[in-house]
Design a protein around this motif. Structure first.
Motif, PDB file in Angstrom:
ATOM      1  N   VAL A 207     102.733  87.566  69.491  1.00  0.00           N
ATOM      2  CA  VAL A 207     102.578  86.475  68.534  1.00  0.00           C
ATOM      3  C   VAL A 207     101.100  86.129  68.452  1.00  0.00           C
ATOM      4  CG1 VAL A 207     103.183  84.098  67.937  1.00  0.00           C
ATOM      5  CG2 VAL A 207     104.870  85.544  69.098  1.00  0.00           C
ATOM      6  N   LEU A 208     100.601  85.981  67.236  1.00  0.00           N
ATOM      7  CA  LEU A 208      99.204  85.622  67.001  1.00  0.00           C
ATOM      8  C   LEU A 208      99.183  84.338  66.183  1.00  0.00           C
ATOM      9  CD1 LEU A 208      96.144  86.318  67.022  1.00  0.00           C
ATOM     10  CD2 LEU A 208      96.549  87.646  64.923  1.00  0.00           C
ATOM     11  N   THR A 209      98.461  83.316  66.664  1.00  0.00           N
ATOM     12  CA  THR A 209      98.429  82.044  65.949  1.00  0.00           C
ATOM     13  C   THR A 209      96.991  81.597  65.745  1.00  0.00           C
ATOM     14  OG1 THR A 209      99.176  79.730  65.949  1.00  0.00           O
ATOM     15  CG2 THR A 209      98.707  80.706  68.084  1.00  0.00           C
ATOM     16  N   ALA A 210      96.700  81.111  64.535  1.00  0.00           N
ATOM     17  CA  ALA A 210      95.361  80.656  64.160  1.00  0.00           C
ATOM     18  C   ALA A 210      95.464  79.924  62.835  1.00  0.00           C
ATOM     19  CB  ALA A 210      94.394  81.838  64.057  1.00  0.00           C
ATOM     20  N   THR A 211      94.349  79.393  62.368  1.00  0.00           N
ATOM     21  CA  THR A 211      94.335  78.768  61.051  1.00  0.00           C
ATOM     22  C   THR A 211      94.462  79.854  59.977  1.00  0.00           C
ATOM     23  OG1 THR A 211      91.947  78.908  60.798  1.00  0.00           O
ATOM     24  CG2 THR A 211      92.821  76.939  61.910  1.00  0.00           C
ATOM     25  N   PRO A 212      94.961  79.505  58.785  1.00  0.00           N
ATOM     26  CA  PRO A 212      95.024  80.493  57.702  1.00  0.00           C
ATOM     27  C   PRO A 212      93.673  81.128  57.392  1.00  0.00           C
ATOM     28  CG  PRO A 212      96.336  78.568  57.134  1.00  0.00           C
ATOM     29  CD  PRO A 212      95.587  78.221  58.396  1.00  0.00           C
ATOM     30  N   THR A 213      92.611  80.327  57.430  1.00  0.00           N
ATOM     31  CA  THR A 213      91.283  80.867  57.161  1.00  0.00           C
ATOM     32  C   THR A 213      90.939  81.976  58.146  1.00  0.00           C
ATOM     33  OG1 THR A 213      90.578  78.691  56.394  1.00  0.00           O
ATOM     34  CG2 THR A 213      88.849  80.294  56.866  1.00  0.00           C
ATOM     35  N   THR A 214      91.155  81.709  59.424  1.00  0.00           N
ATOM     36  CA  THR A 214      90.836  82.699  60.457  1.00  0.00           C
ATOM     37  C   THR A 214      91.655  83.966  60.274  1.00  0.00           C
ATOM     38  OG1 THR A 214      90.222  80.987  62.042  1.00  0.00           O
ATOM     39  CG2 THR A 214      90.816  83.127  62.941  1.00  0.00           C
TER      40      THR A 214
ATOM     41  N   TRP B 188      98.529  77.213  61.090  1.00  0.00           N
ATOM     42  CA  TRP B 188      98.596  75.773  61.248  1.00  0.00           C
ATOM     43  C   TRP B 188      97.296  75.150  60.761  1.00  0.00           C
ATOM     44  CZ3 TRP B 188      94.472  75.505  64.517  1.00  0.00           C
ATOM     45  CH2 TRP B 188      94.301  76.539  65.427  1.00  0.00           C
ATOM     46  N   SER B 189      97.293  73.842  60.617  1.00  0.00           N
ATOM     47  CA  SER B 189      96.106  73.007  60.374  1.00  0.00           C
ATOM     48  C   SER B 189      95.613  73.010  58.935  1.00  0.00           C
ATOM     49  CB  SER B 189      94.960  73.407  61.314  1.00  0.00           C
ATOM     50  OG  SER B 189      93.865  72.542  61.182  1.00  0.00           O
ATOM     51  N   GLU B 190      95.696  74.123  58.225  1.00  0.00           N
ATOM     52  CA  GLU B 190      95.209  74.203  56.858  1.00  0.00           C
ATOM     53  C   GLU B 190      96.338  74.630  55.918  1.00  0.00           C
ATOM     54  OE1 GLU B 190      90.873  75.980  58.304  1.00  0.00           O
ATOM     55  OE2 GLU B 190      92.242  77.182  57.075  1.00  0.00           O
ATOM     56  N   THR B 191      96.113  74.417  54.633  1.00  0.00           N
ATOM     57  CA  THR B 191      97.078  74.873  53.634  1.00  0.00           C
ATOM     58  C   THR B 191      97.062  76.401  53.557  1.00  0.00           C
ATOM     59  OG1 THR B 191      96.812  72.870  52.324  1.00  0.00           O
ATOM     60  CG2 THR B 191      97.722  74.802  51.202  1.00  0.00           C
TER      61      THR B 191
ATOM     62  N   MET C 232     104.647  82.697  59.647  1.00  0.00           N
ATOM     63  CA  MET C 232     105.288  81.395  59.832  1.00  0.00           C
ATOM     64  C   MET C 232     104.228  80.307  59.689  1.00  0.00           C
ATOM     65  SD  MET C 232     108.411  82.440  60.688  1.00  0.00           S
ATOM     66  CE  MET C 232     109.310  81.268  61.709  1.00  0.00           C
ATOM     67  N   ASP C 233     104.353  79.487  58.669  1.00  0.00           N
ATOM     68  CA  ASP C 233     103.357  78.466  58.364  1.00  0.00           C
ATOM     69  C   ASP C 233     103.838  77.106  58.855  1.00  0.00           C
ATOM     70  OD1 ASP C 233     101.164  77.143  57.282  1.00  0.00           O
ATOM     71  OD2 ASP C 233     102.145  76.860  55.347  1.00  0.00           O
ATOM     72  N   ASN C 234     103.273  76.627  59.950  1.00  0.00           N
ATOM     73  CA  ASN C 234     103.676  75.342  60.523  1.00  0.00           C
ATOM     74  C   ASN C 234     102.831  74.211  59.957  1.00  0.00           C
ATOM     75  OD1 ASN C 234     105.406  76.861  62.066  1.00  0.00           O
ATOM     76  ND2 ASN C 234     104.458  76.372  64.026  1.00  0.00           N
ATOM     77  N   TYR C 235     103.498  73.159  59.494  1.00  0.00           N
ATOM     78  CA  TYR C 235     102.817  71.952  59.021  1.00  0.00           C
ATOM     79  C   TYR C 235     103.057  70.844  60.036  1.00  0.00           C
ATOM     80  CZ  TYR C 235     102.475  67.506  56.482  1.00  0.00           C
ATOM     81  OH  TYR C 235     102.203  66.212  56.113  1.00  0.00           O
ATOM     82  N   ALA C 236     101.973  70.250  60.530  1.00  0.00           N
ATOM     83  CA  ALA C 236     102.110  69.196  61.529  1.00  0.00           C
ATOM     84  C   ALA C 236     100.855  68.350  61.516  1.00  0.00           C
ATOM     85  CB  ALA C 236     102.351  69.788  62.918  1.00  0.00           C
TER      86      ALA C 236
END
Length: 497
Positions: A229-236, A258-261, A279-283
């Motif tokens: 699993v790899l998680t980061a902001t959409p920009t990254t 996460w964090s950004e649109t 998987m786009d998490n909004y929080a």
């Protein structure tokens, strides 16, 4: 009136029986995605009643706010809204534990060495800010984070479905999930801080790699770790997708943003590059477990058994699914030490009108406006490089004298930063400059930038959009920017609803 006891997860870590109980509790969190609306409402009401009872019994602020309502009222539409400004102005009266004070929390987070330690030996604290007012302090107990990781293991895991969910825990014990987390800065910022507070028993199921997104050896370290699993902001992730030929992730199962649109073009590019579900998490810091991304559709599913999210208009009246709201009101049903009850958030959402094809019965956010990454493109000897808001945010979030900040790119490599102080305060500009230099240094862009920091009486919203913008570029995207990079900045441009 005696408030009900806190809803603990399970016994504290230690011993095989406790491990089995906590593992079972984690697995049961999956069940809500199959609930019908009646059962879901019952779960909400049970937890809402408990939260309201605790708030009335132990929080002087909420006791006063709710004094005009009947003690058995659970109709949230009858309850007043709570703003961030109000929350911070009355912090000591909002919290339900009298040993938790604003002064004590501020002293605790002022020392970065405390980031791995529980506040008062039992609470998790975070620090965040927003365009609604002064920075916010957030205090919560372990249940909140236990839910976050339980949801990620179950609802946020595309493979945790059907009969497979009964064998998932066994597989993870034999072959732990390898989670690579790309963060921008260590600290009490929620997106970085949560990983320091992982429940201990979860380490039996997961292995972790934490890397700065600008690590010069990022590619080699990720390839060696070989994440599942790899998680980061959409920009990254979008920028990494441009280098996909350099990565070798044979076991990768999903990426989490996460964090950004996350825009649809960016989602497609990331999915095509990594060839796994996105998987786009909004929080937000006030509720880190708010949603889990949908593996088959845009948006994310609200974990509505533990949170109530109201989409409202300018007059706080409910907005039906399919229509764009003006703001949202958050009620976190798990946090009883600092209750967030009808807490105002400035994000603008559209809820889905149709059942989701993934089979998850929980409500789905179809579209999110108001969160996006703004870029400054900086000229360097090797070409143009993007500069996001994160160094500025991480520099100024800890300055308690600063109510809000704004950075304006007036020339390609010249930036003017304006700080609006909290009334009666005078920010130390030397300290502010040093903090920003520290945050910019790891980006490699500090030598290329000419930055001026000044104070202003008041920062205002954009005259065209009526929204507050922290990052404003007067020079835009360079004409000779590489086309592949233009796609990134175009799709993460500021949304205007």
């Amino acid at each position: 009136m005696k408030a009900p006891m806190h809803e603990h997860v399970e016994p504290k870590d230690g011993g095989f029986l406790a491990f089995i109980r906590r593992t079972s509790w984690t697995g049961r969190q999956y069940n809500a995605i199959r609930m019908d609306q009646h059962c879901l409402h019952q779960e909400q009401q049970k937890r809402l009643r408990r939260l309201l009872d605790i708030a009335r019994a132990r929080s002087p602020c909420y006791r006063d706010k709710f004094r005009h309502l009947d003690a058995d009222c659970t109709d949230l539409a009858e309850f007043p809204v709570t703003t961030k400004t109000e929350m911070m102005a009355h912090f000591d009266e909002v919290v339900t534990d009298p040993t938790v004070t604003r002064a004590a929390v501020e002293r605790f987070i002022a020392d970065i060495r405390n980031v791995k330690e529980p506040f008062l030996g039992k609470y998790c604290v975070a620090h965040t800010s927003g365009s609604q007012g002064q920075p916010a302090l957030i205090v919560q107990d372990q249940l909140v984070l236990d839910l976050l990781f339980a949801f990620q293991m179950t609802r946020g895991n595309p493979r945790f479905r059907g009969l497979q969910r009964f064998t998932q825990a066994v597989r993870n014990l034999l072959h732990p999930t390898r989670l690579a987390v790309l963060i921008s800065q260590q600290g009490f910022f929620p997106s970085a801080w949560i990983w320091e507070r992982l429940p201990k028993f979860m380490h039996r199921f997961m292995r972790f790699l934490f890397l700065p997104a600008n690590d010069p050896d990022l590619v080699a370290k990720l390839n060696e770790f070989s994440p599942t699993v790899l998680t980061a902001t959409p920009t990254t992730l979008d920028l990494l997708s441009l280098k996909i030929d350099q990565f070798h992730f044979p076991s990768l199962r999903q990426v989490v943003t996460w964090s950004e649109t996350l825009t649809e073009p960016a989602r497609r590019r990331i999915a095509e590059a990594f060839r796994v579900p996105v998987m786009d998490n909004y929080a937000m810091g006030e509720c880190m477990f708010l949603t889990n991304g949908c593996p088959t559709a845009s948006g994310s599913h609200v974990n509505a058994d533990w949170v109530i999210l109201e989409v409202v208009d300018e007059q706080y009246q409910p907005v039906p699914p399919g229509q764009l709201g003006h703001k949202v009101l958050l009620t976190n049903l798990a946090n009883t030490v600092q209750p967030f009850i009808r807490y105002e958030i400035g994000d603008r959402l559209v809820m889905a009108t149709e059942p989701c094809g993934c089979g998850n019965h929980l409500p789905r956010i179809e579209k999110l406006l108001g969160r996006a990454a703004d870029f400054f493109w900086v000229r360097t000897p090797t070409g143009f490089r993007p500069l996001t808001a994160y160094p500025f945010q991480h520099a100024f979030d800890y300055l308690r004298d600063v109510r809000e900040w704004q950075a304006e790119q007036v020339e390609r490599n010249r930036v003017v930063v304006r700080l609006e102080p909290i009334p009666g305060a005078t920010p130390d500009l030397t300290t502010a400059q040093n903090r920003l230099d520290e945050r910019l240094a790891p980006t490699g862009l500090l030598p290329e930038l000419d930055i001026c920091i000044e104070t202003v009486t008041r920062l205002t919203t954009d005259v065209h959009t009526a929204k507050f913008r922290r990052m404003i570029s007067r020079v835009g995207v360079p004409d000779d920017l590489d086309p592949s990079l233009k796609n990134v900045v175009r799709d993460f441009a500021l949304f205007q609803a």
